[in-house]
Every structure is written in structure tokens, then in C-alpha cells.
Design a protein around this motif. Sequence first.
Motif, PDB file in Angstrom:
ATOM      1  N   LEU A   8       0.858  -1.260  -0.084  1.00 27.01           N
ATOM      2  CA  LEU A   8      -0.038   0.027   0.178  1.00 27.01           C
ATOM      3  C   LEU A   8       0.668   1.209   0.045  1.00 27.01           C
ATOM      4  O   LEU A   8       0.596   2.168  -0.564  1.00 27.01           O
ATOM      5  N   VAL A   9       1.876   1.245   0.767  1.00 26.53           N
ATOM      6  CA  VAL A   9       2.492   2.555   1.025  1.00 26.53           C
ATOM      7  C   VAL A   9       4.040   2.558   0.568  1.00 26.53           C
ATOM      8  O   VAL A   9       4.464   3.741   0.225  1.00 26.53           O
ATOM      9  N   ASN A  10       4.691   1.563   0.283  1.00 23.19           N
ATOM     10  CA  ASN A  10       6.210   1.739  -0.195  1.00 23.19           C
ATOM     11  C   ASN A  10       6.307   2.897  -1.339  1.00 23.19           C
ATOM     12  O   ASN A  10       7.470   3.421  -1.677  1.00 23.19           O
ATOM     13  N   GLU A  11       5.562   2.572  -2.321  1.00 21.15           N
ATOM     14  CA  GLU A  11       5.663   3.403  -3.478  1.00 21.15           C
ATOM     15  C   GLU A  11       5.687   4.824  -3.342  1.00 21.15           C
ATOM     16  O   GLU A  11       6.323   5.640  -3.804  1.00 21.15           O
ATOM     17  N   SER A  12       4.732   5.189  -2.375  1.00 22.90           N
ATOM     18  CA  SER A  12       4.291   6.652  -1.918  1.00 22.90           C
ATOM     19  C   SER A  12       5.621   7.264  -1.140  1.00 22.90           C
ATOM     20  O   SER A  12       5.889   8.344  -1.090  1.00 22.90           O
ATOM     21  N   ILE A  13       6.275   6.372  -0.269  1.00 20.28           N
ATOM     22  CA  ILE A  13       7.232   6.844   0.565  1.00 20.28           C
ATOM     23  C   ILE A  13       8.540   6.672   0.072  1.00 20.28           C
ATOM     24  O   ILE A  13       9.551   6.939   0.798  1.00 20.28           O
ATOM     25  N   ASN A  14       8.686   6.058  -0.913  1.00 19.79           N
ATOM     26  CA  ASN A  14       9.924   5.637  -1.739  1.00 19.79           C
ATOM     27  C   ASN A  14      10.892   6.931  -1.955  1.00 19.79           C
ATOM     28  O   ASN A  14      12.068   6.821  -1.815  1.00 19.79           O
ATOM     29  N   GLU A  15      10.221   8.050  -2.204  1.00 20.87           N
ATOM     30  CA  GLU A  15      10.877   9.346  -2.674  1.00 20.87           C
ATOM     31  C   GLU A  15      11.636   9.933  -1.154  1.00 20.87           C
ATOM     32  O   GLU A  15      12.489  10.594  -1.413  1.00 20.87           O
ATOM     33  N   THR A  50       8.047  12.237  10.332  1.00 23.42           N
ATOM     34  CA  THR A  50       6.834  13.015  10.147  1.00 23.42           C
ATOM     35  C   THR A  50       6.251  13.211   8.908  1.00 23.42           C
ATOM     36  O   THR A  50       5.075  12.851   8.707  1.00 23.42           O
ATOM     37  N   GLU A  51       7.190  13.440   7.665  1.00 16.34           N
ATOM     38  CA  GLU A  51       6.573  13.296   6.320  1.00 16.34           C
ATOM     39  C   GLU A  51       6.048  12.001   6.008  1.00 16.34           C
ATOM     40  O   GLU A  51       5.072  11.786   5.303  1.00 16.34           O
ATOM     41  N   ALA A  52       6.867  10.916   6.337  1.00 11.77           N
ATOM     42  CA  ALA A  52       6.232   9.588   5.944  1.00 11.77           C
ATOM     43  C   ALA A  52       4.881   9.330   6.620  1.00 11.77           C
ATOM     44  O   ALA A  52       4.152   8.707   6.080  1.00 11.77           O
ATOM     45  N   SER A  53       4.865   9.699   7.912  1.00 11.47           N
ATOM     46  CA  SER A  53       3.801   9.453   8.494  1.00 11.47           C
ATOM     47  C   SER A  53       2.379  10.266   8.031  1.00 11.47           C
ATOM     48  O   SER A  53       1.219   9.616   8.071  1.00 11.47           O
ATOM     49  N   ARG A  54       2.579  11.653   7.539  1.00 15.28           N
ATOM     50  CA  ARG A  54       1.658  12.116   6.663  1.00 15.28           C
ATOM     51  C   ARG A  54       0.996  11.376   5.818  1.00 15.28           C
ATOM     52  O   ARG A  54      -0.021  11.315   5.403  1.00 15.28           O
ATOM     53  N   ILE A  55       2.000  10.825   4.693  1.00 15.78           N
ATOM     54  CA  ILE A  55       1.644  10.201   3.676  1.00 15.78           C
ATOM     55  C   ILE A  55       0.757   8.733   3.986  1.00 15.78           C
ATOM     56  O   ILE A  55      -0.129   8.406   3.533  1.00 15.78           O
ATOM     57  N   ASN A  57      -0.367   7.883   7.058  1.00 10.05           N
ATOM     58  CA  ASN A  57      -1.883   8.176   7.565  1.00 10.05           C
ATOM     59  C   ASN A  57      -2.896   8.436   6.553  1.00 10.05           C
ATOM     60  O   ASN A  57      -4.005   7.614   6.715  1.00 10.05           O
ATOM     61  N   LYS A  58      -2.825   8.955   5.436  1.00  6.09           N
ATOM     62  CA  LYS A  58      -3.875   9.330   4.415  1.00  6.09           C
ATOM     63  C   LYS A  58      -4.078   7.948   3.655  1.00  6.09           C
ATOM     64  O   LYS A  58      -5.293   7.482   3.587  1.00  6.09           O
ATOM     65  N   ILE A  59      -3.023   7.092   3.332  1.00  5.73           N
ATOM     66  CA  ILE A  59      -3.222   5.890   2.843  1.00  5.73           C
ATOM     67  C   ILE A  59      -4.101   5.004   3.540  1.00  5.73           C
ATOM     68  O   ILE A  59      -4.767   4.165   3.405  1.00  5.73           O
TER      69      ILE A  59
END
Length: 81
Positions: A8-15, A50-55, A57-59
Motif C-alpha cells: 500500500l505505502v512503499n511506492e508513496s514513501i519511496n521518494e 513526520t513526512e512519511a507519517s503524513r503520507i 496516514n492518508k493511505i
Amino acid sequence: MKEKVSNLVNESINELNVFVDDAFISEEEGKKIFNIVLDSDEVIDLNKVTEASRIINKIMDNSSLLNDTDELDIYSKEKGE
């Protein structure tokens, strides 16, 4: 559990150069807590968590994985573990 969250999340937090190292449910003081542990090849500072958590959380809010839990806890793995 880890694989579902990773998918679910790895692609979105990869950056951010972080990835899901573990995901599990624990119980503390009568609450079911969904834990997501982040890791990286480099040290993860608080801003990156914190940045990763925001992303994440939404997912996770849009997924059904949190249905039976009371809290979502996202934190980084300590280096050397």
C-alpha cells in the motif's frame, strides 16, 4: 501484515528513501495499536518520520486494515538493531 502495508505505502514513501520494515498489531493498556516500523539505508531523522507519517496516514485511513484498531503508531527502526 507487513506485506499488505508495504504494498500500500512503499511506492508513496519511496521518494523519502524509507520503506516499511515491519507492521503488526499490539495491545497496550487495553488498546489495539497498529504499528508500522520504517527503515532506510540511512539514518531517519524526525522530519522524515513526520513526512512519511503524513503520507502513510492518508493511505491507511482509506484502507480497511485499521478497522479493528484504536491507534496507528508509525516510527523508525533504530540503527544497529
